[in-house]
Design a protein around this motif. Structure first.
Motif, short mmCIF file in Angstrom:
data_model
loop_
_atom_site.label_atom_id
_atom_site.label_comp_id
_atom_site.label_asym_id
_atom_site.label_seq_id
_atom_site.Cartn_x
_atom_site.Cartn_y
_atom_site.Cartn_z
N VAL A 63 79.55 37.32 -34.86
CA VAL A 63 79.66 36.06 -35.59
C VAL A 63 80.45 36.26 -36.88
O VAL A 63 81.18 35.37 -37.32
CB VAL A 63 78.28 35.45 -35.86
N GLU A 64 80.33 37.46 -37.47
CA GLU A 64 81.09 37.75 -38.69
C GLU A 64 82.59 37.73 -38.41
O GLU A 64 83.37 37.15 -39.17
CB GLU A 64 80.69 39.10 -39.27
N ARG A 65 82.98 38.36 -37.30
CA ARG A 65 84.40 38.35 -36.91
C ARG A 65 84.86 36.92 -36.63
O ARG A 65 85.93 36.51 -37.09
CB ARG A 65 84.60 39.23 -35.68
N PHE A 66 84.07 36.18 -35.85
CA PHE A 66 84.47 34.81 -35.48
C PHE A 66 84.67 33.95 -36.72
O PHE A 66 85.67 33.24 -36.85
CB PHE A 66 83.41 34.20 -34.57
N ASN A 67 83.73 34.02 -37.65
CA ASN A 67 83.82 33.21 -38.86
C ASN A 67 85.00 33.64 -39.74
O ASN A 67 85.63 32.80 -40.40
CB ASN A 67 82.52 33.27 -39.65
N LYS A 68 85.30 34.94 -39.77
CA LYS A 68 86.45 35.43 -40.54
C LYS A 68 87.75 34.86 -39.98
O LYS A 68 88.64 34.45 -40.73
CB LYS A 68 86.48 36.95 -40.52
N ILE A 69 87.85 34.83 -38.66
CA ILE A 69 89.03 34.26 -38.01
C ILE A 69 89.17 32.78 -38.38
O ILE A 69 90.27 32.31 -38.74
CB ILE A 69 88.95 34.42 -36.48
N ASP A 105 88.52 34.06 -29.96
CA ASP A 105 88.30 33.55 -31.32
C ASP A 105 89.60 33.11 -31.96
O ASP A 105 89.69 32.04 -32.58
CB ASP A 105 87.56 34.58 -32.18
N TYR A 106 90.62 33.91 -31.82
CA TYR A 106 91.95 33.57 -32.34
C TYR A 106 92.48 32.32 -31.66
O TYR A 106 93.00 31.41 -32.32
CB TYR A 106 92.89 34.75 -32.11
N ALA A 107 92.35 32.24 -30.34
CA ALA A 107 92.83 31.08 -29.60
C ALA A 107 92.11 29.81 -30.05
O ALA A 107 92.74 28.75 -30.20
CB ALA A 107 92.63 31.30 -28.10
N ALA A 108 90.81 29.91 -30.27
CA ALA A 108 90.04 28.75 -30.73
C ALA A 108 90.52 28.27 -32.09
O ALA A 108 90.63 27.07 -32.34
CB ALA A 108 88.56 29.11 -30.79
N SER A 109 90.84 29.22 -32.96
CA SER A 109 91.33 28.84 -34.29
C SER A 109 92.68 28.13 -34.19
O SER A 109 92.94 27.17 -34.92
CB SER A 109 91.43 30.06 -35.20
N LYS A 110 93.52 28.56 -33.27
CA LYS A 110 94.82 27.93 -33.12
C LYS A 110 94.70 26.56 -32.45
O LYS A 110 95.48 25.65 -32.73
CB LYS A 110 95.75 28.85 -32.33
N GLY A 111 93.71 26.41 -31.58
CA GLY A 111 93.45 25.09 -31.02
C GLY A 111 93.05 24.10 -32.11
O GLY A 111 93.45 22.93 -32.09
N ALA A 112 92.27 24.57 -33.06
CA ALA A 112 91.88 23.72 -34.18
C ALA A 112 93.09 23.34 -35.03
O ALA A 112 93.19 22.21 -35.53
CB ALA A 112 90.83 24.44 -35.03
N ILE A 113 94.02 24.28 -35.19
CA ILE A 113 95.24 23.97 -35.95
C ILE A 113 96.05 22.89 -35.23
O ILE A 113 96.62 22.00 -35.88
CB ILE A 113 96.07 25.25 -36.16
N ASP A 114 96.10 22.94 -33.91
CA ASP A 114 96.81 21.89 -33.17
C ASP A 114 96.20 20.52 -33.45
O ASP A 114 96.91 19.53 -33.68
CB ASP A 114 96.75 22.17 -31.67
#
Length: 243
Positions: A102-108, A151-160
């Motif tokens: 969860v720490e990694r996910f939240n950092k991303i 996790d990275y992909a999810a963050s980029k989906g949010a940016i879209d």
């Protein structure tokens, strides 16, 4: 319009290529960096040696106070920002979701999404009609990057999603917001993920049979920021060799 651009994560990879290209096209450039001062100064020196205008500015763009200071520094140096490239982002070692803490996910999420939100919000305090924003997403937002970077992909989906929503919010102000979705680009980020040669491994699966370059992404960003794209907003350019 005097063109003043902030490029987050501007000291390496796509950010560095975009900084140099935009400077060559007459933009005054703020090269934002988080920690590698020498790398950022190298980009700035290269720009200035070629007759361009640029200065480096250290800021962790996931921190609100740093972002506020960044845009104030740009205002004091070149005047109000007219263009923004949200490029800063991180990823970690390849892992399936069961191995992601969860720490990694939240950092991303904080580094990749909060930074984009904060920079858009602060930039809009200075921007007027004719301004433009480009958010650097990823082809991973479409693929989901299973077994590697969910996790990275999810963050980029949010940016879209942020890009699309913001484009509608500010359209009546004459401000455009678009995104680019690079994939399989030769940058140092793959080494951060534990596989420096990842692009070479995947090239046979790419319709164009090769990886892309930071300069190719920079050219797309330039076009989206330019008046040539004056009727384009809420759109995305995919740069993944047809994948």
């Amino acid at each position: 319009m005097k063109k003043v651009v902030v490029i987050t994560g501007g000291s390496r990879g796509i950010g560095a290529a975009t900084s140099k290209l935009l400077a060559a096209k007459g933009f005054a450039v703020c090269v934002n960096y988080k920690s590698n001062k020498a790398q950022a100064e190298s980009v700035v020196n290269d720009i200035c040696d070629r007759g361009g205008k640029a200065f480096p500015f250290q800021a962790d763009v996931s921190i609100e106070s740093d972002v506020i200071a960044l845009f104030e520094a740009v205002k004091n140096t070149y005047g109000s920002v007219t263009h923004l490239v949200n490029n800063a982002g991180i990823l970690f070692q390849q892992a399936s979701i069961s191995k992601i803490s969860v720490e990694r996910f939240n950092k991303i999420l904080t580094t990749n999404i909060t930074s984009c939100f904060l920079c858009c919000r602060e930039a809009l305090k200075y921007m007027n009609e004719g301004a433009a924003i480009v958010n650097v997403s990823s082809a991973a937002s479409r693929s989901g990057s299973p077994f590697e970077y969910i996790d990275y992909a999810a963050s980029k989906g949010a940016i879209d999603t942020l890009t699309k929503g913001l484009s509608i919010e500010v359209a009546s102000m004459g401000i455009r917001v678009n995104g680019v979705r690079p994939g399989f680009i030769y940058t140092d980020m793959h080494a951060d993920g534990g596989e420096a040669n990842r692009v070479d491994r995947l090239s046979p699966q790419i319709p164009l049979q090769r990886g892309g370059t930071p300069d190719e992404v920079a050219n797309a960003i330039l076009w989206l920021l330019s008046d040539e794209a004056s009727y384009v907003t809420g759109s995305f350019i995919d740069l993944a060799g047809g994948k």
